[in-house]
Structure formats: C-alpha cells, structure tokens
Design a protein around this motif. Structure first.
Motif, PDB file in Angstrom:
ATOM      1  N   PHE A  56       0.845  -1.204   0.000  1.00  0.00           N
ATOM      2  CA  PHE A  56       0.000   0.000   0.000  1.00  0.00           C
ATOM      3  C   PHE A  56       0.880   1.254   0.000  1.00  0.00           C
ATOM      4  O   PHE A  56       1.897   1.298   0.703  1.00  0.00           O
ATOM      5  N   MET A  57       0.490   2.227  -0.812  1.00  0.00           N
ATOM      6  CA  MET A  57       1.176   3.532  -0.905  1.00  0.00           C
ATOM      7  C   MET A  57       2.492   3.490  -1.682  1.00  0.00           C
ATOM      8  O   MET A  57       3.223   4.488  -1.691  1.00  0.00           O
ATOM      9  N   THR A  58       2.815   2.367  -2.306  1.00  0.00           N
ATOM     10  CA  THR A  58       4.064   2.335  -3.083  1.00  0.00           C
ATOM     11  C   THR A  58       3.794   2.414  -4.584  1.00  0.00           C
ATOM     12  O   THR A  58       4.737   2.499  -5.368  1.00  0.00           O
ATOM     13  N   PHE A  59       2.514   2.343  -4.993  1.00  0.00           N
ATOM     14  CA  PHE A  59       2.218   2.421  -6.428  1.00  0.00           C
ATOM     15  C   PHE A  59       0.991   3.271  -6.738  1.00  0.00           C
ATOM     16  O   PHE A  59       0.748   3.624  -7.888  1.00  0.00           O
ATOM     17  N   GLN A  60       0.217   3.649  -5.707  1.00  0.00           N
ATOM     18  CA  GLN A  60      -1.046   4.372  -5.951  1.00  0.00           C
ATOM     19  C   GLN A  60      -0.823   5.864  -6.217  1.00  0.00           C
ATOM     20  O   GLN A  60      -1.734   6.545  -6.672  1.00  0.00           O
ATOM     21  N   LEU A  61       0.391   6.366  -5.909  1.00  0.00           N
ATOM     22  CA  LEU A  61       0.603   7.819  -5.984  1.00  0.00           C
ATOM     23  C   LEU A  61       1.058   8.299  -7.357  1.00  0.00           C
ATOM     24  O   LEU A  61       1.302   9.485  -7.541  1.00  0.00           O
ATOM     25  N   GLY A  62       1.168   7.379  -8.303  1.00  0.00           N
ATOM     26  CA  GLY A  62       1.558   7.799  -9.639  1.00  0.00           C
ATOM     27  C   GLY A  62       2.514   6.808 -10.268  1.00  0.00           C
ATOM     28  O   GLY A  62       3.169   6.017  -9.567  1.00  0.00           O
ATOM     29  N   VAL A  63       2.576   6.846 -11.585  1.00  0.00           N
ATOM     30  CA  VAL A  63       3.358   5.860 -12.328  1.00  0.00           C
ATOM     31  C   VAL A  63       4.847   5.973 -11.997  1.00  0.00           C
ATOM     32  O   VAL A  63       5.531   4.957 -11.845  1.00  0.00           O
ATOM     33  N   VAL A  69      -8.949  -1.641 -13.473  1.00  0.00           N
ATOM     34  CA  VAL A  69      -9.101  -0.495 -14.370  1.00  0.00           C
ATOM     35  C   VAL A  69      -8.291   0.703 -13.874  1.00  0.00           C
ATOM     36  O   VAL A  69      -7.584   1.349 -14.653  1.00  0.00           O
ATOM     37  N   THR A  70      -8.353   0.970 -12.555  1.00  0.00           N
ATOM     38  CA  THR A  70      -7.696   2.174 -12.018  1.00  0.00           C
ATOM     39  C   THR A  70      -6.173   2.074 -12.041  1.00  0.00           C
ATOM     40  O   THR A  70      -5.492   3.094 -11.952  1.00  0.00           O
ATOM     41  N   GLN A  71      -5.611   0.866 -12.146  1.00  0.00           N
ATOM     42  CA  GLN A  71      -4.156   0.701 -12.109  1.00  0.00           C
ATOM     43  C   GLN A  71      -3.568   0.334 -13.475  1.00  0.00           C
ATOM     44  O   GLN A  71      -2.374   0.032 -13.571  1.00  0.00           O
ATOM     45  N   ALA A  72      -4.415   0.372 -14.514  1.00  0.00           N
ATOM     46  CA  ALA A  72      -3.960  -0.086 -15.832  1.00  0.00           C
ATOM     47  C   ALA A  72      -2.751   0.719 -16.325  1.00  0.00           C
ATOM     48  O   ALA A  72      -1.782   0.145 -16.842  1.00  0.00           O
ATOM     49  N   ALA A  73      -2.785   2.042 -16.162  1.00  0.00           N
ATOM     50  CA  ALA A  73      -1.683   2.880 -16.656  1.00  0.00           C
ATOM     51  C   ALA A  73      -0.385   2.553 -15.910  1.00  0.00           C
ATOM     52  O   ALA A  73       0.703   2.552 -16.504  1.00  0.00           O
ATOM     53  N   THR A  74      -0.513   2.260 -14.617  1.00  0.00           N
ATOM     54  CA  THR A  74       0.669   1.915 -13.816  1.00  0.00           C
ATOM     55  C   THR A  74       1.256   0.580 -14.273  1.00  0.00           C
ATOM     56  O   THR A  74       2.472   0.449 -14.448  1.00  0.00           O
ATOM     57  N   ILE A  75       0.376  -0.407 -14.480  1.00  0.00           N
ATOM     58  CA  ILE A  75       0.846  -1.722 -14.950  1.00  0.00           C
ATOM     59  C   ILE A  75       1.586  -1.549 -16.276  1.00  0.00           C
ATOM     60  O   ILE A  75       2.679  -2.087 -16.466  1.00  0.00           O
ATOM     61  N   GLU A  76       0.998  -0.754 -17.177  1.00  0.00           N
ATOM     62  CA  GLU A  76       1.603  -0.525 -18.484  1.00  0.00           C
ATOM     63  C   GLU A  76       2.982   0.120 -18.350  1.00  0.00           C
ATOM     64  O   GLU A  76       3.931  -0.272 -19.037  1.00  0.00           O
ATOM     65  N   GLY A  77       3.091   1.083 -17.444  1.00  0.00           N
ATOM     66  CA  GLY A  77       4.366   1.768 -17.221  1.00  0.00           C
ATOM     67  C   GLY A  77       5.444   0.808 -16.736  1.00  0.00           C
ATOM     68  O   GLY A  77       6.589   0.849 -17.195  1.00  0.00           O
ATOM     69  N   LEU A  78       5.089  -0.070 -15.821  1.00  0.00           N
ATOM     70  CA  LEU A  78       6.068  -1.027 -15.280  1.00  0.00           C
ATOM     71  C   LEU A  78       6.496  -2.019 -16.348  1.00  0.00           C
ATOM     72  O   LEU A  78       7.687  -2.346 -16.480  1.00  0.00           O
ATOM     73  N   VAL A  79       5.520  -2.514 -17.110  1.00  0.00           N
ATOM     74  CA  VAL A  79       5.836  -3.492 -18.169  1.00  0.00           C
ATOM     75  C   VAL A  79       6.775  -2.857 -19.197  1.00  0.00           C
ATOM     76  O   VAL A  79       7.733  -3.482 -19.648  1.00  0.00           O
ATOM     77  N   LYS A  80       6.514  -1.569 -19.495  1.00  0.00           N
ATOM     78  CA  LYS A  80       7.356  -0.861 -20.482  1.00  0.00           C
ATOM     79  C   LYS A  80       8.775  -0.673 -19.978  1.00  0.00           C
ATOM     80  O   LYS A  80       9.708  -0.568 -20.769  1.00  0.00           O
ATOM     81  N   MET A  81       8.978  -0.604 -18.652  1.00  0.00           N
ATOM     82  CA  MET A  81      10.353  -0.492 -18.154  1.00  0.00           C
ATOM     83  C   MET A  81      10.990  -1.865 -17.964  1.00  0.00           C
ATOM     84  O   MET A  81      12.133  -1.979 -17.491  1.00  0.00           O
ATOM     85  N   GLY A  82      10.256  -2.916 -18.347  1.00  0.00           N
ATOM     86  CA  GLY A  82      10.855  -4.246 -18.345  1.00  0.00           C
ATOM     87  C   GLY A  82      10.569  -5.074 -17.114  1.00  0.00           C
ATOM     88  O   GLY A  82      11.189  -6.122 -16.904  1.00  0.00           O
ATOM     89  N   ALA A 131     -10.174  -7.435 -14.596  1.00  0.00           N
ATOM     90  CA  ALA A 131      -9.275  -8.496 -15.082  1.00  0.00           C
ATOM     91  C   ALA A 131      -8.876  -8.242 -16.529  1.00  0.00           C
ATOM     92  O   ALA A 131      -7.712  -8.423 -16.912  1.00  0.00           O
ATOM     93  N   MET A 132      -9.853  -7.804 -17.340  1.00  0.00           N
ATOM     94  CA  MET A 132      -9.543  -7.545 -18.750  1.00  0.00           C
ATOM     95  C   MET A 132      -8.636  -6.326 -18.909  1.00  0.00           C
ATOM     96  O   MET A 132      -7.754  -6.308 -19.770  1.00  0.00           O
ATOM     97  N   ALA A 133      -8.815  -5.328 -18.037  1.00  0.00           N
ATOM     98  CA  ALA A 133      -7.944  -4.137 -18.069  1.00  0.00           C
ATOM     99  C   ALA A 133      -6.508  -4.511 -17.705  1.00  0.00           C
ATOM    100  O   ALA A 133      -5.544  -4.005 -18.301  1.00  0.00           O
ATOM    101  N   VAL A 134      -6.376  -5.402 -16.734  1.00  0.00           N
ATOM    102  CA  VAL A 134      -5.055  -5.863 -16.300  1.00  0.00           C
ATOM    103  C   VAL A 134      -4.354  -6.594 -17.452  1.00  0.00           C
ATOM    104  O   VAL A 134      -3.161  -6.376 -17.722  1.00  0.00           O
ATOM    105  N   GLU A 135      -5.108  -7.462 -18.136  1.00  0.00           N
ATOM    106  CA  GLU A 135      -4.541  -8.173 -19.291  1.00  0.00           C
ATOM    107  C   GLU A 135      -4.133  -7.183 -20.382  1.00  0.00           C
ATOM    108  O   GLU A 135      -3.020  -7.246 -20.913  1.00  0.00           O
ATOM    109  N   GLN A 136      -5.047  -6.265 -20.695  1.00  0.00           N
ATOM    110  CA  GLN A 136      -4.820  -5.264 -21.741  1.00  0.00           C
ATOM    111  C   GLN A 136      -3.588  -4.415 -21.432  1.00  0.00           C
ATOM    112  O   GLN A 136      -2.853  -4.029 -22.336  1.00  0.00           O
ATOM    113  N   ALA A 137      -3.345  -4.146 -20.163  1.00  0.00           N
ATOM    114  CA  ALA A 137      -2.218  -3.300 -19.747  1.00  0.00           C
ATOM    115  C   ALA A 137      -0.886  -4.041 -19.847  1.00  0.00           C
ATOM    116  O   ALA A 137       0.176  -3.433 -19.706  1.00  0.00           O
ATOM    117  N   GLY A 138      -0.932  -5.350 -20.065  1.00  0.00           N
ATOM    118  CA  GLY A 138       0.308  -6.092 -20.287  1.00  0.00           C
ATOM    119  C   GLY A 138       0.750  -6.986 -19.154  1.00  0.00           C
ATOM    120  O   GLY A 138       1.859  -7.539 -19.187  1.00  0.00           O
TER     121      GLY A 138
END
Ligand code: KIV
Ligand code: NA
Length: 266
Positions: free
Chosen positions: A87-94, A119-132, A169-176
């Motif tokens: 908690f509080m290590t990923f909710q504050l921004g990508v 859905v609310t964390q999709a952008a964060t998941i995408e950001g992490l996946v993009k950094m490898g 679940a579908m948003a999580v998959e879509q985010a990578g």
C-alpha cells in the motif's frame, strides 16, 4: 527441473498445466518450497499479518518486502519470485510505482511484481511493463482496500459487481500483465474470467477453474490460526508439531535428559 520464467508460466495456461504457488518470506521455507517444486514464490504483503503480527497488510513498507525478497531469492533455484507492491508504493503515480518496482527488482532480486487493482491501475501496470518489469495483477477481494470494503468480504456477488471485476481483469490483461490473481469471488465469476483472458489466472478463494492456485504458506501449514478463512485448506498442523517439540525439549532440560552424552564435549 527447468527454471520457471514469465514466458514459462504463461505457456502453462496453454498446455493446461496448473500453476502451483505459495507465499514465502524467508530463506529456510523458500528453500523447502522450491525443492518441493513450487512454480511461483510470492513475497506477499501478507507478511504484515503472518510475520509481523499486524491485523492488515496496510503497515507493510517497500523496505520490508525488499528485506524478505532478498532472503527468499537466496533460498530458491527454480521458482519464479514475485514481490508484492505494498500500500502507498504504487497508488501515488506511475513514476513512484516505477521507482518502487525498480527497487524490488534491483535491491530485492524479484523477477516480477504484483499490485492490487484493475481499471484504475492499468496505466501503472503498463508503465512497469514498459520499463521491463513483469507485472502480476490482483483483482476481486484486494486486501489493501479492506476499509473500503468494510472487512474481508467476498467480492463480485451481484451482477454489476461481477461485471466490474471482469472489467478489472480484462484491463489488467490489456495493460500487459503476465498473470492475474483472482481473490475472494464466486467460482462462476472466476471461471468466466479464466475463459475470457489469455493470461493465467491464479486463484485464492476463487474456486477450482483458475489456471493456478495460491495460498499463504503459514495458513496451509497450520502455523497461523489467528483466523482461518473458508478457502484455506490445512495440509499440516505445524503449530501443534512445534508446540510438541518445544514441550519435549523443556521436559528434557528440566529432567537433565538433555543434553546427553552424545551432545557433550570432553
Ligand atoms: O499477500 C499475499 O499473500 C497475496 C496472496 C494471498 C495472493 O497477495
Ligand atoms: Na498481497
């Protein structure tokens, strides 16, 4: 056996092989689980309950998870190590999420991270996946939202709630994300999600149709009994076993049966 990797875990869904996961928090137990052939070791923020004695996962810090991840990594050869983002290590921004996920990988030695939310964390998941950094999602009964839920209650019982969790679940998959934990939901919903997404679903309190299962190791070994949810099965009763061993030791010290000749130097 072969080293478990993110692509290897994904291929298990295609082959219809169940993915068997447990939590781990230290070297000794990680080694036992790894040598037994467990596919994924999760350094869960459940350590807040079973290691630290808190009544929720909310007090756990990224430094706590790094500390336990280092110990688990030293004990495993084959299993994939996934570390929870507290908690509080990923909710504050990508950017903040990237910094903390990066620490779990770089300092802790984690091979992937897990975070709660859809859905609310999709952008964060995408950001992490993009950094490898491979990401495992976690939807349904997400314990970091305990106060929002008003307790640890099964989620997705009504039609609208079920739809929202499917969307998550579908948003999580879509985010990578490479896999997703389905926690605390009706069996029919977990089955539908498992059919609708191409990534593996790892269930806990979500019935038999998931692509894999996970339990908190202290629960399934019978080490932790502050409370036992319905979805936990006890495969051992180590609390009793340990209590018995300790009582034998006390008895033998008090009666001078221990140490015996073979434990004694001359
Ligand atoms: O923290 C944890 O142990 C978890 C699993 C139970 C999924 O998130
Ligand atoms: Na967790």
């Amino acid at each position: 056996g072969r080293k478990m990797t993110v692509p290897e875990v994904c291929s298990m869904k295609e082959k219809g092989e169940k993915i068997v996961c447990l939590t781990a928090y230290d070297y000794c137990l990680a080694r036992i689980l790894d040598e037994s052939g467990i596919d994924i070791l999760l350094v869960g923020d459940s350590l807040g309950s079973v290691v630290q004695g808190h009544d929720s996962t909310l007090p756990v810090t990224v430094d706590d998870v790094i500390y336990h991840t280092k110990a688990v990594v030293r004990g495993r050869r084959r299993a994939l190590v996934v570390s929870d983002m507290p908690f509080m290590t990923f909710q504050l921004g990508v950017d903040e999420a990237k910094r903390n996920a990066g620490r779990l990988v770089q300092e802790g030695g984690a091979e992937s991270v897990k975070l709660e939310g859809g859905v609310t964390q999709a952008a964060t998941i995408e950001g992490l996946v993009k950094m490898g950094v491979p990401v495992m999602g976690h939807v349904g009964l997400t314990p970091q939202s305990v106060h929002q839920f008003g307790g640890y209650r099964i989620q997705g019982r009504g039609e609208a709630d079920a739809r929202a969790i499917l969307d998550d679940a579908m948003a999580v998959e879509q985010a990578g994300a490479f896999a997703v934990v389905l926690e605390g939901m009706p069996v029919q919903l977990a089955r539908e999600i498992t059919q609708r997404v191409s990534i593996p679903t790892i269930g806990i309190g979500a019935g038999m149709h998931c692509d894999g299962q996970i339990l908190v190791v202290h629960d399934m070994l019978g080490l932790f009994d502050d409370f036992t949810p319905k979805f936990v099965k006890r495969y051992a009763n180590l609390k009793e076993t340990i209590g018995g061993a300790v009582r034998s030791y006390m008895e033998e010290v008090r009666t001078e049966a221990f140490p015996a000749e073979e434990h004694t130097f001359h």
